[in-house]
Design an enzyme around this catalytic site. Structure first.
Site, PDB file in Angstrom:
ATOM      1  N   HIS A  97       0.680  -1.216  -0.064  1.00 26.02           N
ATOM      2  CA  HIS A  97      -0.138   0.001   0.104  1.00 26.02           C
ATOM      3  C   HIS A  97       0.953   1.317  -0.070  1.00 26.02           C
ATOM      4  CE1 HIS A  97      -4.034  -1.774   1.211  1.00 26.02           C
ATOM      5  NE2 HIS A  97      -3.581  -2.620   0.486  1.00 26.02           N
ATOM      6  N   HIS A 265      -2.047 -12.518  -2.513  1.00 23.49           N
ATOM      7  CA  HIS A 265      -3.167 -13.290  -2.008  1.00 23.49           C
ATOM      8  C   HIS A 265      -2.586 -14.613  -1.423  1.00 23.49           C
ATOM      9  CE1 HIS A 265      -6.362 -10.337  -3.669  1.00 23.49           C
ATOM     10  NE2 HIS A 265      -5.538  -9.748  -2.945  1.00 23.49           N
TER      11      HIS A 265
END
Length: 727
Positions: A97, A265
């Site tokens: 992020h 993920h």
């Protein structure tokens, strides 16, 4: 009356020192704000004068800090317990992020400045709980101090997290310098509320390509796309289309996007095990006792499994602390149905799954839960292109791991600039095209001989100066791309840009390429030297003998070294310095000038003096006379400022962004101008600079300051000269 009396007795201006306070210019919202040119002023920097992080970081004990970060990953803290006793997924999310705000359109965002520490990014809904990740890193930052920036540490933590979970990364570079104040120049969208419907930033939300430039994220407060679906409504195909557009705006193709989705993920989990409304305010809105923490969860009870961030709850794979191929099997081999998380978020869960294939609870290994997929994950399954890539990856694990390693490296290093800026023992040997490689330039030639050949070539001052400017003006300090080094102005796509006047450019380059071949200098050096020749001639014509500083050694890039599609984003749509814009825009010309100046790293005084000099040198695009407030074009004089501030003239609007400067006595038209010209007389701060340069005793200062600012632009991308630039 009691409260009013207390306010009246307050020893400071009530509200003036908070965000709600009215700024002194807030009464006039249409006035341009020059703060973006000075937001990282030295006054905000707590480091000692002369501190050079890129030199300090070379002293870092690279082995020791890696060892400490490895130890941190499994050192679960009671105040913020780790999922399954491993902080790997948490640190990867923080690093992702941090880097993932980068967008190709203007090069802004990214992990290169450590801006995740500040508003608004620190308080974005998508960054919930990352305040805790950074605080977990504080003991390491404290220990290594000035030798490691927050910007480097956050990205390095993500790299080490992957290594600790069994993945071999592609490499790492240090060298990201921290900022000490929010980056207010970055436009994240016009919405006034978090997660406002994405329709607000699309021409048509059904057509992802209509998203407003330069944005990449689909909603205010998100890094990429909404994990629950477009505007929170699950539809994997529509979400896949948004994913494709968003990642393309981050310079990622379909294979890189698929690899990043899978690799991201394969480890970690989503958090939504509880009532999201119970969370306290984000860090920027939290109470002072929070000491920088936000999103306080009263129901956490010391259990990692009770955390709430995105609202989606669960892990993607059976073994979420191990980097393996489990994501492929989980996504592709199961049927999925739409469910609700405990926090009420939309998520996908398998219709049928063996108990032993379920991931265990993040706090209690005796409990197993269904794995989950977001709408973006399901997009990978149902979109034919992404599905084919995933199937190919599953057949060839080595190919997948290589693709992800390279994509992760690109994600976390894109805004660091060219490889010449990389620092540390883990810098990869391979040159990558997105690093904009440039071969080393020759310095073994005689500068004066080259300048003589340029002077004898019959080019005008405007042609020489404009060509050098057009080559250098592409530089973006946001991601260290562009600039004169490499002479990419002679390659596609730059040679065909309207702003570069292709016919004029081709004429000049033909001459320069012969001079380069005859002298041994690079074309890039000849282009910059041409600008020096033009400026020196113009200064001499104005009565000033000057020598424009020059540093040889630029190289000439080739087509094979140039990622032409990504360079399309560097095309100038307007250049106030040459009084040109491609077409009329909603944004005012003077605002576009500020944006260009900020990307180039210019201060407001530097911007001002360059405008004044460029006008009198005759560098206007297409040879227009707008703003050429002089009868001595081609002379480096301060005439632009003298005549702009002379009350013998009046100003009249005669069209869209077109004005006439008239003699007050005769009402005869003297000159024409644009908003970019007249703003230097109308804006109080810019006028104060213009008046300095208009003074009778500052003609020499004007020439000296112009040359200094010009040299800064020409050398902006000479990262081998960083020490010289700092001096």
């Amino acid at each position: 009356m009691g409260d009013q009396q207390n306010i009246g007795k307050c020893p400071v201006m009530h509200g003036a020192n908070s965000a709600s306070g009215q700024s002194v210019t807030g009464w006039w919202p249409e006035s341009i704000n020059l703060d973006i040119l000075h937001q990282h002023d030295n006054k905000t920097n707590p480091m000692d004068e002369g501190f050079e992080y890129r030199e300090e970081v070379r002293k870092l004990d690279f082995v020791a800090i890696n060892r400490d970060l490895h130890a941190l990953m499994t050192d679960s803290q009671e105040w913020w317990p780790a999922d399954w006793g491993h902080y790997g997924g948490f640190m990867i999310r923080m690093a992702w992020h941090s880097a993932g705000t980068y967008r190709l359109a203007d090069g802004r965002g990214g992990g290169g400045t450590g801006n995740q520490r500040f508003a608004p990014i620190a308080s974005w809904p998508d960054n919930a709980s990352l305040d805790k990740a950074r605080r977990l890193l504080w003991p390491i930052k404290k220990k290594y101090g000035n030798k490691i920036s927050w910007a480097d540490l956050m990205i390095l933590a993500g790299n080490i997290a992957y290594e600790s979970m069994g993945f071999k990364t592609f490499g790492f570079s240090f060298g990201r310098e921290d900022i000490w104040h929010p980056e207010k120049d970055i436009y994240w969208g016009a919405e006034k509320e978090w997660l406002a419907p994405s329709d607000e930033r699309y021409g048509d939300v059904e057509k992802p390509e209509t998203m407003q430039n330069p944005l990449a994220a689909v909603q205010m407060g998100l890094i990429y796309v909404n994990p629950e679906g477009v505007n929170g409504q699950p539809d994997p195909l529509k979400t896949a289309a948004q994913v494709r557009e968003t990642f393309a705006r981050m310079a990622m193709d379909d294979e890189e996007t698929a690899a990043l989705t899978v690799g991201g993920h394969t480890v970690g989990k989503c958090h939504g095990n509880g009532d999201a409304s119970a969370l306290s305010a984000e860090p920027e809105g939290a109470d002072i006792v929070g000491q920088g923490f936000g999103w306080d969860n009263p129901n956490m009870q010391g259990r990692a499994s009770n955390a709430i961030t995105s609202g989606i709850e669960g892990a993607w794979t059976t073994h979420p602390t191990k980097f393996d191929m489990g994501y492929f099997d989980m996504l592709l081999d199961h049927e999925w149905e739409l469910k609700k998380s405990p926090a009420g978020a939309n998520q996908w869960e398998p219709v049928d799954i063996k108990e032993e294939d379920k991931p265990v609870d993040a706090s209690d290994p005796s409990i197993r839960h269904n794995p989950i997929m977001t709408d973006a994950d399901m997009g990978m399954k149902v979109d034919p292109t992404y599905r084919k890539i995933l199937e190919d990856f599953r057949k060839d694990p080595e190919r997948f791991q290589d693709a992800f390693a390279r994509a992760w490296f690109k994600l976390t290093h894109r805004d660091l600039g060219p490889k010449s800026r990389y620092i540390g023992p883990d810098v990869p040997d391979e040159d990558l095209i997105w690093q904009d490689p440039i071969p080393a330039g020759n310095t073994d030639y005689i500068e004066e001989v080259v300048k003589e050949k340029i002077a004898e070539a019959g080019l005008s001052i405007g042609e020489m100066v404009s060509t050098a400017w057009d080559s250098a003006r592409t530089f973006r300090g946001s991601d260290m791309r562009g600039g004169a080094n490499g002479a990419r102005i002679r390659l596609a796509p730059q040679k065909d840009w309207e702003g570069n006047e292709p016919d004029r450019l081709a004429k000049v380059l033909k001459i320069y390429e012969k001079i380069a071949a005859d002298s041994g200098a690079s074309v890039a050096d000849v282009i910059v030297l041409g600008g020096s020749v033009g400026i020196e001639q113009a200064a001499k014509a104005a009565g000033h003998d000057i020598l424009v500083p020059f540093a040889p050694g630029r190289g000439d890039a080739s087509d094979e070294m140039t990622d032409a599609p990504s360079f399309e984003y560097l095309e100038p749509l307007a250049d106030g310095f040459r009084n040109w814009q491609k077409k009329d825009y909603v944004v005012k010309p003077e605002e576009m000038l500020l944006d260009r100046a900020q990307l180039m790293g210019l201060t407001a005084p530097e911007m001002t003096v360059l405008i004044g000099g460029m006008r009198v040198l005759g560098t206007n695009h297409g040879g227009t006379k707008h703003g050429v407030f002089t009868d001595r074009e081609g002379h480096l004089t301060n005439d632009f400022f003298v005549n702009l501030t002379d009350m013998a003239y009046s100003w009249k609007s005669v069209g869209e962004n077109l004005y006439e400067v008239r003699d007050r006595k005769t009402d005869q038209k003297k000159w024409t101008a644009t908003r970019v010209d007249l703003v230097f007389g109308s804006h109080s701060i810019l006028r104060s600079y213009a008046e300095v340069y208009a003074q009778d005793d500052n003609q020499e200062k004007f020439v000296r300051d112009f040359v200094k600012a010009w040299t800064k632009v020409m050398n902006a991308d000479r990262f081998d000269l960083e020490k010289l630039q700092a001096a």
